[in-house]
Enzyme design. Structure first.
Site, mmCIF file in Angstrom:
data_model
loop_
_atom_site.group_PDB
_atom_site.id
_atom_site.type_symbol
_atom_site.label_atom_id
_atom_site.label_comp_id
_atom_site.label_asym_id
_atom_site.label_seq_id
_atom_site.Cartn_x
_atom_site.Cartn_y
_atom_site.Cartn_z
ATOM 1 N N CYS A 134 26.251 -4.153 -7.505
ATOM 2 C CA CYS A 134 25.512 -3.088 -6.827
ATOM 3 C C CYS A 134 24.247 -3.635 -6.178
ATOM 4 O O CYS A 134 24.291 -4.617 -5.458
ATOM 5 C CB CYS A 134 25.241 -1.962 -7.830
ATOM 6 S SG CYS A 134 24.841 -0.367 -7.085
ATOM 7 N N HIS A 135 23.078 -3.026 -6.426
ATOM 8 C CA HIS A 135 21.839 -3.542 -5.860
ATOM 9 C C HIS A 135 21.442 -4.879 -6.473
ATOM 10 O O HIS A 135 20.634 -5.615 -5.902
ATOM 11 C CB HIS A 135 20.693 -2.537 -6.058
ATOM 12 C CG HIS A 135 20.840 -1.282 -5.256
ATOM 13 N ND1 HIS A 135 21.477 -0.160 -5.747
ATOM 14 C CD2 HIS A 135 20.449 -0.971 -3.990
ATOM 15 C CE1 HIS A 135 21.461 0.792 -4.823
ATOM 16 N NE2 HIS A 135 20.850 0.328 -3.746
ATOM 17 N N GLU A 165 24.363 4.083 0.186
ATOM 18 C CA GLU A 165 22.904 4.270 0.166
ATOM 19 C C GLU A 165 22.515 5.545 0.907
ATOM 20 O O GLU A 165 21.652 6.309 0.461
ATOM 21 C CB GLU A 165 22.224 3.059 0.797
ATOM 22 C CG GLU A 165 20.743 2.930 0.473
ATOM 23 C CD GLU A 165 20.476 2.510 -0.959
ATOM 24 O OE1 GLU A 165 20.229 3.417 -1.792
ATOM 25 O OE2 GLU A 165 20.509 1.313 -1.249
#
Length: 233
Positions: A134-135, A165
């Protein structure tokens, strides 16, 4: 015993919003559970060490599985998140893999942390695995290889998509879009359907697209580690 380093954030609030952030709990839990079932040891590290905040949105009922509740109610696990090692205290030669867990907090402390970059670069140079979800993949953005090139250049990776996002309404709150920045650094960015489990493995680099992908990243990391055990030196 093989040891794996699990990286978490120290950031508890969006700098530009009245909104809490931190580690997305499930991204640590589902990775850790798969790794520990294989008998590997996990050490928890953050850029500054000490406490890692939990993103309260990751604790909402629709995000929490039975496994998440098992870990969230385990004092030993919570103590590990409260007493993480600091990046500058780590000897990377002690670890066979590194995994960057996400949560929006990482957008402000992973990418520019040179200690984390050096740890990951050394683990990779030693023949180990670099992974993220993910991030958390922003932790890979500035890692260099032995030739001074970006580690992810010309490498197939995934991470939180622009459309995901936008869907959570935070595309204007983050300092950059993860998908765009991976591409800018020369990575071969690929993705699955939004919110689906999606991972990609390329040359000992394992990445997952979103919070649903943490466990799948762990399984891929285990697969790569086991293949290395039987590879000729």
């Amino acid at each position: 015993m093989k040891k794996i380093l699990l990286v978490v954030t120290n950031i508890s609030k969006y700098p530009n919003l009245e909104r809490a952030t931190g580690l997305w709990l499930g991204e640590a839990v589902h990775f850790a559970d798969e790794i520990e079932k294989e008998g590997y040891q996990i050490d928890y590290v953050s850029p500054k060490g000490g406490y890692t905040p939990l993103d309260p949105h990751s604790l909402q009922a629709d995000q929490m599985t039975e496994l998440d509740w098992k870990y969230y109610t385990n004092p030993d696990f919570l103590n590990k998140l409260s007493t993480t090692l600091s990046a500058d205290s780590i000897n990377p030669n002690d670890y066979d893999a590194i995994y960057y867990a996400g949560g929006h907090g990482v957008m402000w402390d992973f990418a520019e942390d040179e200690s984390l970059q050096n740890i990951a670069s050394t683990i990779y140079a030693n023949g180990g695995v670099v992974s993220a979800v993910c991030h958390g993949v922003v932790g890979l953005l500035n890692i260099k290889n032995g030739d001074g090139e970006y580690l992810i250049k010309n490498t197939k990776v995934t991470g939180f998509t622009n459309t995901e996002e936008i869907a959570v309404g935070l595309d204007k709150a983050v300092p950059f879009l993860t998908e765009d920045e991976l591409i800018r650094k020369g990575a071969n960015y690929v993705k699955g359907a939004d919110w689906s489990v999606f991972t990609v493995t390329d040359n000992r680099i394992v990445t997952g697209q979103n919070p649903a992908s943490g466990g799948a990243v762990a399984k891929e990391v285990i697969k790569v580690l086991k293949s290395l055990e039987f590879s000729p030196m």
